[in-house]
Design an enzyme around this catalytic site. Structure first.
Site, PDB file in Angstrom:
ATOM      1  N   GLU A   1       3.797  84.307  78.146  1.00  0.00           N
ATOM      2  CA  GLU A   1       3.662  85.400  79.126  1.00  0.00           C
ATOM      3  C   GLU A   1       3.471  84.900  80.555  1.00  0.00           C
ATOM      4  OE1 GLU A   1      -0.731  84.563  78.366  1.00  0.00           O
ATOM      5  OE2 GLU A   1       1.219  84.206  77.423  1.00  0.00           O
TER       6      GLU A   1
ATOM      7  N   CYS B   1      -2.765  81.073  72.668  1.00  0.00           N
ATOM      8  CA  CYS B   1      -3.825  80.243  73.243  1.00  0.00           C
ATOM      9  C   CYS B   1      -5.163  80.518  72.547  1.00  0.00           C
ATOM     10  CB  CYS B   1      -3.893  80.430  74.757  1.00  0.00           C
ATOM     11  SG  CYS B   1      -4.783  79.087  75.611  1.00  0.00           S
TER      12      CYS B   1
ATOM     13  N   HIS C   1       1.565  79.499  76.681  1.00  0.00           N
ATOM     14  CA  HIS C   1       1.617  80.887  77.153  1.00  0.00           C
ATOM     15  C   HIS C   1       3.034  81.353  77.472  1.00  0.00           C
ATOM     16  CE1 HIS C   1      -2.744  81.627  77.846  1.00  0.00           C
ATOM     17  NE2 HIS C   1      -2.792  80.323  77.996  1.00  0.00           N
TER      18      HIS C   1
END
Length: 242
Positions: A185, A96, A183
């Protein structure tokens, strides 16, 4: 593996007890993907950096609410550090904001996306099915949260993932740089929290569409395996034999 995580933001206090921080979220993700070794987390927003990057196999840059092209002092310091890391040939992983900052340091244009916010689960075409741990995939879905984008593929880079909404969704430079806009994560509950905070900004129709999309799942674990393979320097032949 010895990984330096440059954490470029802090979590909302309401959610911090659950997720700790973006650095911790990445450590969980990568360890679940098979990474072992040492993970050191430094918060650049607070001015934290290692004394030297020499001992690290790679440096990972997390997301941030800040703009990569911001003139905020801490962002300018980080940008200088990234430029030095690129010049030294250190392996870099960017997600990002990190993806955008590395692209900017490589000479690409980065700015506010005219199409607005990318949010919720988003699908992309994956262009390197033979990449280590890609396992032949030709598409990937990840959780996104961004209003800025990389407009150009950096010189010397190859495009890894693309979509109509986000043409430069992931890129790599040789075996030195691996960057992803969405993302890996994020988990669904965290993405839902972010969507709730941005409900008014997104508008009701987009908010509901993005929230509904979370039920479809995502491929964060698959991208994490690719990141681990990249950091460890695995070849496609090695992963095929594993």
């Amino acid at each position: 593996m010895k990984l330096c995580i440059l954490e470029n933001d802090y979590l909302d206090p309401a959610i911090e007890p659950t997720y700790k921080g973006y650095g911790t979220m990445f450590e969980r993700l990568l360890r679940d993907a098979g990474a072992t070794g040492e993970f050191d987390i430094f918060n650049t927003f607070k001015g934290e950096y290692p004394e030297s990057f020499d001992a690290y196999d790679a440096v990972l840059l997390t997301g941030s609410r800040a703009d990569s092209f911001s003139q905020e002092p801490w962002v300018l310091v980080l940008r200088e550090k990234v430029e030095q890391l690129l010049q030294s040939g250190k392996k870099l992983v960017g997600v990002c904001f990190g993806h955008q900052l590395i692209a900017l340091c490589l000479g690409a244009r980065v700015g506010r996306a005219p199409q607005g916010w990318g949010a919720g689960r988003m699908a992309y075409q994956w262009l390197e099915p033979d990449m280590p741990q890609a396992e032949g995939r030709t598409d990937v879905a990840l959780l996104a949260s961004h209003q800025d984008q990389v407009f150009d593929l950096p010189e010397g880079a190859r495009l890894l993932a693309t979509s109509e909404f986000c043409p430069v969704a992931a890129f790599a430079v040789d075996d030195r740089v691996f960057c992803v806009q969405p993302h890996p994560e994020f988990v669904e509950a965290y993405s839902a929290f972010i969507l709730d905070k941005r409900r008014d900004t997104l508008g009701e129709a987009q908010y509901l569409s993005c929230t509904d999309s979370l039920a479809k799942g995502h491929d964060g674990d698959a991208v994490a395996r690719m990141m681990v393979a990249f950091i460890e320097g695995q070849s496609a032949a090695q992963t095929a034999d594993a």
